[in-house]
Design a protein around this motif. Structure first.
Motif, PDB file in Angstrom:
ATOM      1  N   ALA A   1       0.849  -1.202   0.000  1.00 49.76           N
ATOM      2  CA  ALA A   1       0.000   0.000   0.000  1.00 49.76           C
ATOM      3  C   ALA A   1       0.882   1.249   0.000  1.00 49.76           C
ATOM      4  N   GLY A   2       0.631   2.158  -0.928  1.00 50.82           N
ATOM      5  CA  GLY A   2       1.436   3.368  -1.048  1.00 50.82           C
ATOM      6  C   GLY A   2       2.667   3.215  -1.908  1.00 50.82           C
ATOM      7  N   THR A   3       2.954   1.980  -2.364  1.00 50.26           N
ATOM      8  CA  THR A   3       4.120   1.746  -3.218  1.00 50.26           C
ATOM      9  C   THR A   3       3.839   2.227  -4.638  1.00 50.26           C
ATOM     10  N   LYS A   4       4.780   2.916  -5.259  1.00 49.58           N
ATOM     11  CA  LYS A   4       4.597   3.338  -6.646  1.00 49.58           C
ATOM     12  C   LYS A   4       4.485   2.106  -7.543  1.00 49.58           C
ATOM     13  N   LEU A   5       3.663   2.225  -8.568  1.00 46.05           N
ATOM     14  CA  LEU A   5       3.447   1.088  -9.460  1.00 46.05           C
ATOM     15  C   LEU A   5       4.745   0.638 -10.122  1.00 46.05           C
ATOM     16  N   THR A   6       5.647   1.579 -10.362  1.00 48.70           N
ATOM     17  CA  THR A   6       6.919   1.220 -10.986  1.00 48.70           C
ATOM     18  C   THR A   6       7.799   0.384 -10.056  1.00 48.70           C
ATOM     19  N   SER A   7       7.575   0.460  -8.741  1.00 50.18           N
ATOM     20  CA  SER A   7       8.375  -0.297  -7.772  1.00 50.18           C
ATOM     21  C   SER A   7       7.642  -1.533  -7.263  1.00 50.18           C
ATOM     22  N   LEU A   8       6.445  -1.771  -7.795  1.00 48.12           N
ATOM     23  CA  LEU A   8       5.621  -2.857  -7.276  1.00 48.12           C
ATOM     24  C   LEU A   8       6.267  -4.239  -7.417  1.00 48.12           C
ATOM     25  N   PRO A   9       6.914  -4.582  -8.538  1.00 46.31           N
ATOM     26  CA  PRO A   9       7.502  -5.932  -8.660  1.00 46.31           C
ATOM     27  C   PRO A   9       8.483  -6.267  -7.538  1.00 46.31           C
ATOM     28  N   GLN A  10       9.345  -5.333  -7.203  1.00 46.92           N
ATOM     29  CA  GLN A  10      10.330  -5.598  -6.148  1.00 46.92           C
ATOM     30  C   GLN A  10       9.655  -5.816  -4.800  1.00 46.92           C
ATOM     31  N   GLU A  11       8.673  -4.985  -4.477  1.00 49.61           N
ATOM     32  CA  GLU A  11       7.983  -5.100  -3.190  1.00 49.61           C
ATOM     33  C   GLU A  11       7.161  -6.376  -3.119  1.00 49.61           C
ATOM     34  N   LEU A  12       6.559  -6.764  -4.227  1.00 42.71           N
ATOM     35  CA  LEU A  12       5.777  -8.006  -4.241  1.00 42.71           C
ATOM     36  C   LEU A  12       6.674  -9.222  -4.062  1.00 42.71           C
ATOM     37  N   ALA A  13       7.876  -9.176  -4.637  1.00 44.53           N
ATOM     38  CA  ALA A  13       8.811 -10.298  -4.475  1.00 44.53           C
ATOM     39  C   ALA A  13       9.152 -10.496  -3.001  1.00 44.53           C
ATOM     40  N   LEU A  14       9.358  -9.405  -2.286  1.00 45.61           N
ATOM     41  CA  LEU A  14       9.645  -9.485  -0.855  1.00 45.61           C
ATOM     42  C   LEU A  14       8.430  -9.999  -0.086  1.00 45.61           C
ATOM     43  N   ALA A  15       7.234  -9.546  -0.516  1.00 39.49           N
ATOM     44  CA  ALA A  15       6.013  -9.983   0.162  1.00 39.49           C
ATOM     45  C   ALA A  15       5.767 -11.471  -0.026  1.00 39.49           C
ATOM     46  N   VAL A  16       6.023 -11.982  -1.230  1.00 38.96           N
ATOM     47  CA  VAL A  16       5.841 -13.414  -1.494  1.00 38.96           C
ATOM     48  C   VAL A  16       6.825 -14.231  -0.665  1.00 38.96           C
ATOM     49  N   ALA A  17       8.050 -13.762  -0.577  1.00 44.35           N
ATOM     50  CA  ALA A  17       9.077 -14.489   0.180  1.00 44.35           C
ATOM     51  C   ALA A  17       8.712 -14.614   1.650  1.00 44.35           C
ATOM     52  N   ALA A  18       7.912 -13.676   2.149  1.00 45.75           N
ATOM     53  CA  ALA A  18       7.547 -13.696   3.566  1.00 45.75           C
ATOM     54  C   ALA A  18       6.310 -14.537   3.855  1.00 45.75           C
ATOM     55  N   LEU A  19       5.679 -15.082   2.800  1.00 46.52           N
ATOM     56  CA  LEU A  19       4.494 -15.932   2.996  1.00 46.52           C
ATOM     57  C   LEU A  19       4.895 -17.309   3.517  1.00 46.52           C
ATOM     58  N   SER A  20       3.933 -17.982   4.114  1.00 46.28           N
ATOM     59  CA  SER A  20       4.181 -19.360   4.544  1.00 46.28           C
ATOM     60  C   SER A  20       4.267 -20.263   3.327  1.00 46.28           C
ATOM     61  N   PHE A  21       4.804 -21.463   3.515  1.00 43.63           N
ATOM     62  CA  PHE A  21       4.972 -22.385   2.396  1.00 43.63           C
ATOM     63  C   PHE A  21       3.639 -22.684   1.725  1.00 43.63           C
ATOM     64  N   GLN A  22       2.565 -22.860   2.526  1.00 43.69           N
ATOM     65  CA  GLN A  22       1.244 -23.186   1.979  1.00 43.69           C
ATOM     66  C   GLN A  22       0.658 -22.019   1.174  1.00 43.69           C
ATOM     67  N   GLN A  23       1.007 -20.797   1.545  1.00 45.15           N
ATOM     68  CA  GLN A  23       0.447 -19.616   0.868  1.00 45.15           C
ATOM     69  C   GLN A  23       1.245 -19.191  -0.361  1.00 45.15           C
ATOM     70  N   ARG A  24       2.482 -19.712  -0.452  1.00 48.74           N
ATOM     71  CA  ARG A  24       3.393 -19.158  -1.445  1.00 48.74           C
ATOM     72  C   ARG A  24       2.973 -19.455  -2.890  1.00 48.74           C
ATOM     73  N   ARG A  25       2.409 -20.656  -3.141  1.00 48.11           N
ATOM     74  CA  ARG A  25       2.045 -20.994  -4.531  1.00 48.11           C
ATOM     75  C   ARG A  25       0.961 -20.050  -5.055  1.00 48.11           C
ATOM     76  N   VAL A  26      -0.086 -19.862  -4.261  1.00 53.89           N
ATOM     77  CA  VAL A  26      -1.141 -18.958  -4.700  1.00 53.89           C
ATOM     78  C   VAL A  26      -0.647 -17.504  -4.685  1.00 53.89           C
ATOM     79  N   GLY A  27       0.203 -17.165  -3.701  1.00 55.87           N
ATOM     80  CA  GLY A  27       0.738 -15.811  -3.625  1.00 55.87           C
ATOM     81  C   GLY A  27       1.570 -15.449  -4.840  1.00 55.87           C
ATOM     82  N   THR A  28       2.327 -16.416  -5.369  1.00 58.13           N
ATOM     83  CA  THR A  28       3.151 -16.175  -6.554  1.00 58.13           C
ATOM     84  C   THR A  28       2.288 -15.836  -7.762  1.00 58.13           C
TER      85      THR A  28
END
Length: 337
Positions: free
Chosen positions: A185-212
């Motif tokens: 939230a508040g992240t510029k759209l141009t920086s979204l891929p990097q922030e999403l990669a960090l967010a996916v990495a922080a998910l649990s193993f069960q959540q990661r497939r759908v999160g990706t």
């Protein structure tokens, strides 16, 4: 000839010609305007204006019409842009506030502006490069199908239905959404891929497939670039102004169809003290617009995207400038609320 009276005579010629489409003579100026001098004096003043290239005689007519230079001096001498009426302001606000999404806002904007000015109205989609994430929504349509919604701070709403690699309970989807929203939230759209990669990495193993899958979809939605798109309305108004294009209306229509021409022109237009920009006739770099005028202004948080009107040089400049500026202000307010 005094400078104030010279400008007053020019103003009267411009106003009369805009409203009548007929060349203006000295007798008509004396009858319609309180200039305080004789018809002979007005004729002398008009001769000086003609020598200065501000007015000209079409064919062998005894009347005169403004030149591009005359219109430019008239516009530069406008002391203030008159505000719209209270009824017009209410109509603008009501129409734009009823819009359902960004596409609807853009469509309503050009239809409204065209109606107010009787010109061709154009609006450039807001620049996504400076926009940020306002909200995310994941809606479970089926056990393995999700509607992904990305809402940006500039009002853009992008959505897509995506299949999931496996059935997912609604509680898990809600947890992933909450995690993503808290991360980007508040992240510029141009920086979204990097922030999403960090967010996916922080998910649990069960959540990661759908999160990706969801993160990849959000990246794609953020990458839908509308900076190079404009919407227009009111082209039919040009058809009613063919007499204002003695050479041909064809080049004007072609310039409108070539969006790259309009986008380049809008991006080059710099605002004046009134917050608007006016290009008159041959001031337009594209040859097809040599008999047209363009009035535009920026809107949105960064004012990079433009909204404006295009019409013949015989245009009601004060009214058009006022309408363009007012619509841009309401448009900015709608997109930032």
């Amino acid at each position: 000839m005094s400078e104030p009276r010279r400008l007053e005579v020019l103003r009267a010629i411009v106003e009369d010609y805009v409203h009548s489409r007929e060349p203006v003579g000295s007798k008509a100026l004396v009858e319609r305007h309180q200039l305080g001098v004789s018809s002979a004096t007005i004729r002398n003043d008009m001769a000086v204006l003609e020598e200065e290239g501000l007015i000209t005689a079409p064919h062998t007519s005894s009347g005169r019409i403004p030149t591009d230079k005359g219109y430019r001096l008239f516009v530069d001498q406008i002391s203030e842009v008159k505000p719209l009426s209270a009824a017009e302001k209410r109509a603008i606000q009501a129409l734009l506030e009823e819009a359902e999404d960004l596409d609807d806002v853009m469509d309503r904007t050009v239809r409204l502006l065209s109606h107010l000015t009787n010109q061709v109205a154009v609006v450039q989609y807001p620049h996504l490069g400076s926009a940020a994430v306002r909200h995310l929504e994941f809606v479970l349509l089926a056990p393995n199908q999700v509607l992904v919604v990305l809402i940006a701070t500039n009002g853009a709403v992008q959505q897509r239905v995506v299949p999931l690699p496996e059935p997912v309970p609604e509680s898990t989807l809600a947890e992933v959404r909450q995690h993503f929203l808290g991360s980007v939230a508040g992240t510029k759209l141009t920086s979204l891929p990097q922030e999403l990669a960090l967010a996916v990495a922080a998910l649990s193993f069960q959540q990661r497939r759908v999160g990706t899958v969801l993160a990849r979809t959000l990246e794609q939605l953020a990458g839908i670039n509308r900076d190079d798109r404009i919407v227009m309305a009111g082209t039919a108004n040009l058809a009613r102004s063919t007499v204002d294009f003695p050479l041909s209306i064809g080049p004007v229509l072609e310039a409108l169809e070539e969006q790259v021409v309009m986008l380049r022109l809008l991006s080059e237009m710099k605002q004046d003290a009134f917050g608007v920009s006016v290009r008159i006739g041959r001031e337009n770099p594209h040859g097809g617009l040599a008999e047209a005028s363009v009035i535009a202004t920026g809107y949105g948080p960064d004012s990079l995207a433009k909204v404006g009107v295009l019409g013949p040089t015989r245009m009601d400049y004060p009214t058009s400038m006022s309408a363009v500026r007012a619509v841009a202000r309401y448009l900015s307010r709608i997109l930032t609320d």
